[in-house]
Design a protein around this motif. Structure first.
Motif, PDB file in Angstrom:
ATOM      1  N   UNK A 184      -6.429  29.155  14.147  1.00 41.20           N
ATOM      2  CA  UNK A 184      -7.465  29.576  15.072  1.00 41.20           C
ATOM      3  C   UNK A 184      -6.974  29.327  16.480  1.00 41.20           C
ATOM      4  N   UNK A 185      -6.411  30.314  17.090  1.00 42.52           N
ATOM      5  CA  UNK A 185      -5.921  30.155  18.449  1.00 42.52           C
ATOM      6  C   UNK A 185      -7.056  30.407  19.385  1.00 42.52           C
ATOM      7  N   UNK A 186      -8.161  29.965  19.185  1.00 37.69           N
ATOM      8  CA  UNK A 186      -9.246  30.088  20.107  1.00 37.69           C
ATOM      9  C   UNK A 186      -9.858  31.437  19.993  1.00 37.69           C
ATOM     10  N   UNK A 187     -11.018  31.299  19.968  1.00 37.56           N
ATOM     11  CA  UNK A 187     -11.753  32.493  20.149  1.00 37.56           C
ATOM     12  C   UNK A 187     -11.383  32.963  21.509  1.00 37.56           C
ATOM     13  N   UNK A 188     -11.066  32.047  22.425  1.00 43.54           N
ATOM     14  CA  UNK A 188     -10.723  32.416  23.787  1.00 43.54           C
ATOM     15  C   UNK A 188      -9.529  33.333  23.830  1.00 43.54           C
ATOM     16  N   UNK A 189      -8.628  33.191  22.890  1.00 47.02           N
ATOM     17  CA  UNK A 189      -7.527  34.124  22.869  1.00 47.02           C
ATOM     18  C   UNK A 189      -8.035  35.362  22.190  1.00 47.02           C
ATOM     19  N   UNK A 190      -9.282  35.327  21.804  1.00 46.54           N
ATOM     20  CA  UNK A 190      -9.972  36.417  21.165  1.00 46.54           C
ATOM     21  C   UNK A 190      -9.056  37.057  20.160  1.00 46.54           C
ATOM     22  N   UNK A 191      -8.731  36.259  19.187  1.00 48.00           N
ATOM     23  CA  UNK A 191      -7.793  36.700  18.187  1.00 48.00           C
ATOM     24  C   UNK A 191      -6.536  37.136  18.873  1.00 48.00           C
ATOM     25  N   UNK A 192      -6.286  36.511  19.986  1.00 53.80           N
ATOM     26  CA  UNK A 192      -5.066  36.746  20.709  1.00 53.80           C
ATOM     27  C   UNK A 192      -5.179  37.820  21.744  1.00 53.80           C
ATOM     28  N   UNK A 193      -6.223  38.577  21.714  1.00 54.19           N
ATOM     29  CA  UNK A 193      -6.358  39.704  22.623  1.00 54.19           C
ATOM     30  C   UNK A 193      -5.077  40.518  22.531  1.00 54.19           C
ATOM     31  N   UNK A 194      -3.996  39.807  22.254  1.00 57.48           N
ATOM     32  CA  UNK A 194      -2.697  40.457  22.185  1.00 57.48           C
ATOM     33  C   UNK A 194      -2.579  41.317  20.943  1.00 57.48           C
ATOM     34  N   UNK A 195      -3.445  41.118  19.965  1.00 56.51           N
ATOM     35  CA  UNK A 195      -3.349  41.865  18.720  1.00 56.51           C
ATOM     36  C   UNK A 195      -4.293  43.050  18.766  1.00 56.51           C
ATOM     37  N   UNK A 196      -3.740  44.228  19.013  1.00 57.41           N
ATOM     38  CA  UNK A 196      -4.582  45.409  19.130  1.00 57.41           C
ATOM     39  C   UNK A 196      -5.304  45.696  17.832  1.00 57.41           C
ATOM     40  N   UNK A 207       1.272  40.787  29.841  1.00 55.01           N
ATOM     41  CA  UNK A 207       2.234  41.443  30.720  1.00 55.01           C
ATOM     42  C   UNK A 207       3.620  40.848  30.473  1.00 55.01           C
ATOM     43  N   UNK A 208       4.506  41.634  29.858  1.00 59.41           N
ATOM     44  CA  UNK A 208       5.880  41.169  29.604  1.00 59.41           C
ATOM     45  C   UNK A 208       5.907  39.811  28.913  1.00 59.41           C
ATOM     46  N   UNK A 209       5.034  39.629  27.954  1.00 58.04           N
ATOM     47  CA  UNK A 209       4.998  38.393  27.185  1.00 58.04           C
ATOM     48  C   UNK A 209       4.083  37.324  27.753  1.00 58.04           C
ATOM     49  N   UNK A 210       3.564  37.520  28.966  1.00 57.87           N
ATOM     50  CA  UNK A 210       2.696  36.527  29.605  1.00 57.87           C
ATOM     51  C   UNK A 210       1.231  36.933  29.480  1.00 57.87           C
ATOM     52  N   UNK A 211       0.372  35.952  29.266  1.00 56.07           N
ATOM     53  CA  UNK A 211      -1.051  36.174  29.412  1.00 56.07           C
ATOM     54  C   UNK A 211      -1.715  34.862  29.783  1.00 56.07           C
TER      55      UNK A 211
END
Length: 423
Positions: A4-16, A201-205
């Motif tokens: 659970x990387x945080x809901x704050x990462x909202x499932x990572x946001x990174x995962x479309x 952005x280029x691996x950063x969030x």
């Protein structure tokens, strides 16, 4: 293993893919273990004789979903609940208070799009997400969790009776029982909060969360100080192939209750400000080998009505490795919390650190089901009372997120076997 990387990462946001669903998804974890626990070697008083129990290890059930609103905008929600496999909510079994409940874990509603994501609810702070991300124990839970040490500070006589048993920052304390050291600060927690997660952005969030000050005092109490409790937490993350790095910063304002320090008769003004830096990094040496590291720096300023201000500093670190052998895996972790460095108050506050070792052996029957054996030992110095976190505590009824219910110097130990299933 579900992390659970945080809901704050909202499932990572990174995962479309996480936002492609249009229906409600039901998910969860059922993790139960049979354990032998004890705590020996107290500086004074008794420890806890060996006994057996069933531990539920942060089992959970959740519901989440999204709706496509058009033009790249999506609505999202999550409702997550802790479940106890060893008894119904409100009961006590084998000296463990059960923690079932509705929306007791990350629960929120929000919007996401090209701008990132905004959400509000009861959520893990970026600090908690960072600790979970770099913890190599499945789900960052159980007796080998990094949360036994990372984000926790034994304040002891520095803050005897001074931290409130409840507040909106997740701190817990216990006083009594002949304890030499009683108070723990916990900077890894969930809270009601408003959060924003940036795109990648280029691996950063990045992510930033604000804990609102709804518990602000309307009238002066004690010394006439009006508390204004609120918090800020931000984290920057970088991921590039086998490398992951995160840096989180937490600022908590006016934490704790107005009370006396260790019978000294000098009440806190309420101006109690905590800051915490947490650095995490991991590297995949190969598809089957991973190493992880965390460094945790805490500084707490405890305002006094007279005699100046007490400041407590503490450093901690975590080092772990994971090796897979086909369907089998081994995780070895080492944690160390340093002594408190105290200024502004006379007294001996040394010997307040601790070390912990954890070894976990597991066999994966499938991608979702695993059997495991685990051994963890915490070695407290003579004035420390670190214990296993949450409902994994050795001390009976020590279920308040790490309250100090052990006698100082006692060394908690757990040996267990269990099954973990993700659904």
């Amino acid at each position: 293993m579900q992390k659970k990387l945080i809901a704050l990462a909202v499932a990572g946001l990174a995962s479309a893919g996480a936002f492609a669903q249009s229906n409600v998804t039901i998910y969860g974890v059922a993790d139960g273990s049979f354990e032998s626990v004890s705590a020996n070697g107290a500086s004074s008083g008794t420890g806890y004789a060996s006994r057996t129990r069933i531990a539920t290890n942060s089992s959970l059930i959740g519901f989440k979903g999204t709706e496509d609103l058009g033009n790249g905008l999506k609505a999202m929600f999550q409702v997550e609940n802790q479940i106890s496999l060893d008894g119904p909510s409100g009961t006590t079994t084998n000296s463990q208070s059960m923690g079932n409940g509705w929306n007791t874990r990350d629960t929120f509603v929000g919007l996401s799009g090209g701008f990132g994501a905004v959400l509000a609810g009861y959520i893990s702070t970026p600090q908690r997400s960072t600790a979970a991300k770099y913890d190599l124990m499945p789900g960052a839970t159980g007796s080998g969790s990094s949360l036994n040490m990372i984000g926790r500070v034994n304040l002891g006589g520095v803050a005897q009776g001074a931290l409130g048993t409840t507040n909106n920052f997740g701190e817990s304390t216990a006083v009594g029982g002949g304890q030499s050291v009683t108070n723990n600060v916990g900077t890894i927690f969930r809270s009601q909060a408003l959060a924003y997660v940036t795109p990648v952005f280029n691996g950063f969030n990045g992510v930033i969360a604000y804990v609102p000050n709804e518990n602000r005092d309307n009238t002066a109490t004690g010394t006439g100080y009006k508390r204004n409790q609120y918090g800020w937490n931000a984290a920057a993350n970088y991921a590039n192939g086998p490398i992951n790095v995160s840096l989180a910063y937490l600022k908590l304002n006016d934490i704790g209750a107005i009370s006396a320090i260790g019978g000294a008769g000098a009440p806190f003004s309420g101006d109690q400000n905590h800051t915490n830096w947490l650095l995490g990094a991991s590297y995949d040496l190969s598809p089957s080998t991973k190493v992880s590291f965390m460094y945790d720096n805490f500084k707490g300023k405890l305002g006094l009505s007279a005699g100046g201000e007490v400041e407590v500093k503490r450093n901690a670190f975590y080092l772990a490795g994971k090796q897979s052998f086909g369907a089998n895996e081994i995780v070895l972790a080492y944690m160390k919390n340093g002594d408190n460095k105290v200024s502004g108050l006379a007294g001996n506050f040394g010997n307040s650190g601790a070390q912990a070792w954890s070894l976990r052996l597991a066999h994966n029957f499938s991608k979702r089901t695993q059997a495991y054996a685990i051994y963890t030992q915490i070695k407290n110095e003579s004035n420390a009372v670190y214990d296993f976190n949450a409902i994994d505590s050795v001390a009976p009824a020590g279920t308040g997120g790490g309250v100090g219910t052990l006698n100082a110097g006692a060394d908690p130990r757990v040996l267990g076997v269990g099954v973990r299933h993700n659904f």
